[in-house]
Motif scaffolding. Structure first.
Motif, PDB file in Angstrom:
ATOM      1  N   PHE A  19       0.864  -1.164   0.000  1.00 13.69           N
ATOM      2  CA  PHE A  19       0.000   0.000   0.000  1.00 13.69           C
ATOM      3  C   PHE A  19       0.908   1.223   0.000  1.00 13.69           C
ATOM      4  O   PHE A  19       1.770   1.332   0.859  1.00 13.69           O
ATOM      5  CB  PHE A  19      -0.869   0.045   1.259  1.00 13.69           C
ATOM      6  N   THR A  20       0.705   2.139  -0.920  1.00 10.85           N
ATOM      7  CA  THR A  20       1.541   3.332  -0.937  1.00 10.85           C
ATOM      8  C   THR A  20       0.676   4.567  -1.101  1.00 10.85           C
ATOM      9  O   THR A  20      -0.437   4.501  -1.599  1.00 10.85           O
ATOM     10  CB  THR A  20       2.562   3.302  -2.092  1.00 10.85           C
ATOM     11  N   SER A  21       1.197   5.687  -0.699  1.00 10.32           N
ATOM     12  CA  SER A  21       0.503   6.946  -0.843  1.00 10.32           C
ATOM     13  C   SER A  21       1.521   8.035  -1.135  1.00 10.32           C
ATOM     14  O   SER A  21       2.668   7.953  -0.731  1.00 10.32           O
ATOM     15  CB  SER A  21      -0.251   7.294   0.437  1.00 10.32           C
ATOM     16  N   CYS A  22       1.059   9.070  -1.797  1.00 11.79           N
ATOM     17  CA  CYS A  22       1.929  10.200  -2.101  1.00 11.79           C
ATOM     18  C   CYS A  22       1.848  11.274  -1.025  1.00 11.79           C
ATOM     19  O   CYS A  22       2.417  12.340  -1.190  1.00 11.79           O
ATOM     20  CB  CYS A  22       1.540  10.799  -3.456  1.00 11.79           C
ATOM     21  N   GLN A  23       1.141  11.024   0.076  1.00  7.72           N
ATOM     22  CA  GLN A  23       1.003  12.008   1.131  1.00  7.72           C
ATOM     23  C   GLN A  23       2.363  12.303   1.754  1.00  7.72           C
ATOM     24  O   GLN A  23       3.115  11.397   2.089  1.00  7.72           O
ATOM     25  CB  GLN A  23       0.045  11.500   2.196  1.00  7.72           C
ATOM     26  N   GLU A  24       2.675  13.580   1.907  1.00  5.64           N
ATOM     27  CA  GLU A  24       3.955  13.985   2.466  1.00  5.64           C
ATOM     28  C   GLU A  24       3.944  13.835   3.981  1.00  5.64           C
ATOM     29  O   GLU A  24       2.933  14.072   4.630  1.00  5.64           O
ATOM     30  CB  GLU A  24       4.230  15.449   2.119  1.00  5.64           C
ATOM     31  N   PRO A  25       5.084  13.472   4.578  1.00  7.91           N
ATOM     32  CA  PRO A  25       5.157  13.337   6.030  1.00  7.91           C
ATOM     33  C   PRO A  25       4.740  14.604   6.764  1.00  7.91           C
ATOM     34  O   PRO A  25       4.206  14.538   7.842  1.00  7.91           O
ATOM     35  CB  PRO A  25       6.621  13.006   6.297  1.00  7.91           C
ATOM     36  N   SER A  26       4.971  15.785   6.177  1.00  4.91           N
ATOM     37  CA  SER A  26       4.623  17.031   6.850  1.00  4.91           C
ATOM     38  C   SER A  26       3.125  17.184   7.036  1.00  4.91           C
ATOM     39  O   SER A  26       2.675  17.980   7.841  1.00  4.91           O
ATOM     40  CB  SER A  26       5.165  18.220   6.060  1.00  4.91           C
ATOM     41  N   LYS A  27       2.332  16.418   6.321  1.00  4.17           N
ATOM     42  CA  LYS A  27       0.881  16.501   6.445  1.00  4.17           C
ATOM     43  C   LYS A  27       0.346  15.590   7.543  1.00  4.17           C
ATOM     44  O   LYS A  27      -0.833  15.577   7.810  1.00  4.17           O
ATOM     45  CB  LYS A  27       0.214  16.174   5.112  1.00  4.17           C
ATOM     46  N   ARG A  28       1.226  14.817   8.195  1.00  2.00           N
ATOM     47  CA  ARG A  28       0.803  13.973   9.302  1.00  2.00           C
ATOM     48  C   ARG A  28       0.477  14.838  10.501  1.00  2.00           C
ATOM     49  O   ARG A  28       0.946  15.967  10.621  1.00  2.00           O
ATOM     50  CB  ARG A  28       1.898  12.973   9.664  1.00  2.00           C
ATOM     51  N   GLU A  29      -0.298  14.296  11.413  1.00  2.00           N
ATOM     52  CA  GLU A  29      -0.622  15.022  12.627  1.00  2.00           C
ATOM     53  C   GLU A  29       0.645  15.274  13.440  1.00  2.00           C
ATOM     54  O   GLU A  29       1.644  14.587  13.287  1.00  2.00           O
ATOM     55  CB  GLU A  29      -1.606  14.211  13.465  1.00  2.00           C
ATOM     56  N   ALA A  30       0.582  16.259  14.300  1.00  5.57           N
ATOM     57  CA  ALA A  30       1.728  16.573  15.154  1.00  5.57           C
ATOM     58  C   ALA A  30       2.053  15.383  16.052  1.00  5.57           C
ATOM     59  O   ALA A  30       1.191  14.615  16.419  1.00  5.57           O
ATOM     60  CB  ALA A  30       1.417  17.800  16.005  1.00  5.57           C
ATOM     61  N   GLY A  31       3.292  15.250  16.375  1.00  2.38           N
ATOM     62  CA  GLY A  31       3.728  14.151  17.231  1.00  2.38           C
ATOM     63  C   GLY A  31       4.997  13.548  16.679  1.00  2.38           C
ATOM     64  O   GLY A  31       5.445  13.888  15.590  1.00  2.38           O
ATOM     65  N   ASN A  32       5.589  12.668  17.429  1.00  4.29           N
ATOM     66  CA  ASN A  32       6.805  11.974  17.005  1.00  4.29           C
ATOM     67  C   ASN A  32       7.919  12.950  16.661  1.00  4.29           C
ATOM     68  O   ASN A  32       8.720  12.678  15.778  1.00  4.29           O
ATOM     69  CB  ASN A  32       6.533  11.053  15.810  1.00  4.29           C
ATOM     70  N   THR A  33       7.970  14.092  17.317  1.00  3.15           N
ATOM     71  CA  THR A  33       8.974  15.088  16.960  1.00  3.15           C
ATOM     72  C   THR A  33      10.390  14.631  17.289  1.00  3.15           C
ATOM     73  O   THR A  33      11.323  15.018  16.606  1.00  3.15           O
ATOM     74  CB  THR A  33       8.691  16.425  17.677  1.00  3.15           C
ATOM     75  N   GLU A  34      10.558  13.781  18.304  1.00  3.00           N
ATOM     76  CA  GLU A  34      11.913  13.360  18.639  1.00  3.00           C
ATOM     77  C   GLU A  34      12.517  12.430  17.604  1.00  3.00           C
ATOM     78  O   GLU A  34      13.708  12.266  17.528  1.00  3.00           O
ATOM     79  CB  GLU A  34      11.987  12.725  20.037  1.00  3.00           C
ATOM     80  N   ASN A  35      11.732  11.802  16.778  1.00  3.02           N
ATOM     81  CA  ASN A  35      12.294  10.923  15.750  1.00  3.02           C
ATOM     82  C   ASN A  35      12.061  11.470  14.343  1.00  3.02           C
ATOM     83  O   ASN A  35      11.977  10.716  13.397  1.00  3.02           O
ATOM     84  CB  ASN A  35      11.760   9.487  15.904  1.00  3.02           C
ATOM     85  N   GLY A  36      11.948  12.779  14.228  1.00  3.37           N
ATOM     86  CA  GLY A  36      11.813  13.392  12.920  1.00  3.37           C
ATOM     87  C   GLY A  36      10.470  13.133  12.268  1.00  3.37           C
ATOM     88  O   GLY A  36      10.361  13.138  11.052  1.00  3.37           O
ATOM     89  N   ASN A  37       9.437  12.906  13.062  1.00  5.55           N
ATOM     90  CA  ASN A  37       8.088  12.669  12.549  1.00  5.55           C
ATOM     91  C   ASN A  37       8.003  11.368  11.761  1.00  5.55           C
ATOM     92  O   ASN A  37       7.210  11.230  10.848  1.00  5.55           O
ATOM     93  CB  ASN A  37       7.612  13.862  11.711  1.00  5.55           C
ATOM     94  N   ARG A  38       8.856  10.407  12.073  1.00  4.33           N
ATOM     95  CA  ARG A  38       8.831   9.097  11.439  1.00  4.33           C
ATOM     96  C   ARG A  38       7.797   8.212  12.112  1.00  4.33           C
ATOM     97  O   ARG A  38       7.421   8.431  13.254  1.00  4.33           O
ATOM     98  CB  ARG A  38      10.193   8.431  11.533  1.00  4.33           C
ATOM     99  N   LEU A  39       7.411   7.194  11.421  1.00  2.87           N
ATOM    100  CA  LEU A  39       6.510   6.205  11.984  1.00  2.87           C
ATOM    101  C   LEU A  39       7.219   5.437  13.087  1.00  2.87           C
ATOM    102  O   LEU A  39       8.426   5.262  13.053  1.00  2.87           O
ATOM    103  CB  LEU A  39       6.066   5.221  10.898  1.00  2.87           C
ATOM    104  N   THR A  40       6.422   4.953  14.023  1.00  2.00           N
ATOM    105  CA  THR A  40       6.988   4.136  15.095  1.00  2.00           C
ATOM    106  C   THR A  40       6.526   2.689  14.907  1.00  2.00           C
ATOM    107  O   THR A  40       5.557   2.413  14.202  1.00  2.00           O
ATOM    108  CB  THR A  40       6.518   4.629  16.475  1.00  2.00           C
ATOM    109  N   ARG A  41       7.202   1.782  15.563  1.00  2.00           N
ATOM    110  CA  ARG A  41       6.791   0.368  15.532  1.00  2.00           C
ATOM    111  C   ARG A  41       5.382   0.211  16.094  1.00  2.00           C
ATOM    112  O   ARG A  41       4.607  -0.603  15.615  1.00  2.00           O
ATOM    113  CB  ARG A  41       7.775  -0.486  16.316  1.00  2.00           C
ATOM    114  N   GLU A  42       5.062   1.008  17.110  1.00  2.00           N
ATOM    115  CA  GLU A  42       3.729   0.953  17.711  1.00  2.00           C
ATOM    116  C   GLU A  42       2.663   1.394  16.712  1.00  2.00           C
ATOM    117  O   GLU A  42       1.567   0.821  16.668  1.00  2.00           O
ATOM    118  CB  GLU A  42       3.672   1.824  18.973  1.00  2.00           C
ATOM    119  N   GLU A  43       2.968   2.411  15.912  1.00  2.00           N
ATOM    120  CA  GLU A  43       2.013   2.860  14.898  1.00  2.00           C
ATOM    121  C   GLU A  43       1.826   1.804  13.815  1.00  2.00           C
ATOM    122  O   GLU A  43       0.716   1.596  13.318  1.00  2.00           O
ATOM    123  CB  GLU A  43       2.476   4.186  14.279  1.00  2.00           C
TER     124      GLU A  43
END
Length: 139
Positions: A19-43
């Motif tokens: 599954f892929t999307s062209c949505q940019e990471p900057s459009k994600r909700e606020a959070g995960n700022t300590e890891n550069g707004n990357r996805l987490t294993r929990e997510e």
């Protein structure tokens, strides 16, 4: 969190599904700022759980003679992002047409429809969906 799950689900590579999307990471909700707004294993785990629960719900709705096609359409709308751009959906049980590039083709795979080889993956029904990840790449 809801947008995160949609984005995560769109980016997962599991069980032969992409599954892929062209949505940019900057459009994600606020959070995960300590890891550069990357996805987490929990997510990732939460997205997999959401997808699995949705597959079970479609099958249960079908078994109960309820409107399973409407439930499936809502699942595809909420988890696949066809409204946001190109989605490369490769169903595990597709042989003749290995990709489902439109919402209607994805629905066909899950509940039958416009592609003759589709027999309703989600209406079998499933009682549980479990993921056994060989690994998770957060990149």
């Amino acid at each position: 969190m809801r947008n995160n799950i949609k984005l995560i689900t769109l980016m997962l590579l599991f069980s032969g599904l992409l599954f892929t999307s062209c949505q940019e990471p900057s459009k994600r909700e606020a959070g995960n700022t300590e890891n550069g707004n990357r996805l987490t294993r929990e997510e990732v785990a939460a997205a997999q759980q959401t997808w699995g629960d949705a597959i079970v719900a479609i099958g249960n709705t079908y078994t109960n003679n309820e409107d399973y096609k409407t439930i499936a359409a809502k699942v595809v709308d909420s988890l696949y992002g066809y409204d946001q751009g190109t989605v490369l959906f490769k169903p595990t049980k597709a042989a003749e047409r290995p990709f489902r590039l439109t919402k209607d083709e994805a629905l066909s795979y899950f509940v039958t429809g416009i592609i003759p080889e589709d027999h309703g993956f989600a209406i079998q029904p499933w009682s549980n969906v479990r993921f056994e990840n060989a690994g998770i790449i957060l990149n």
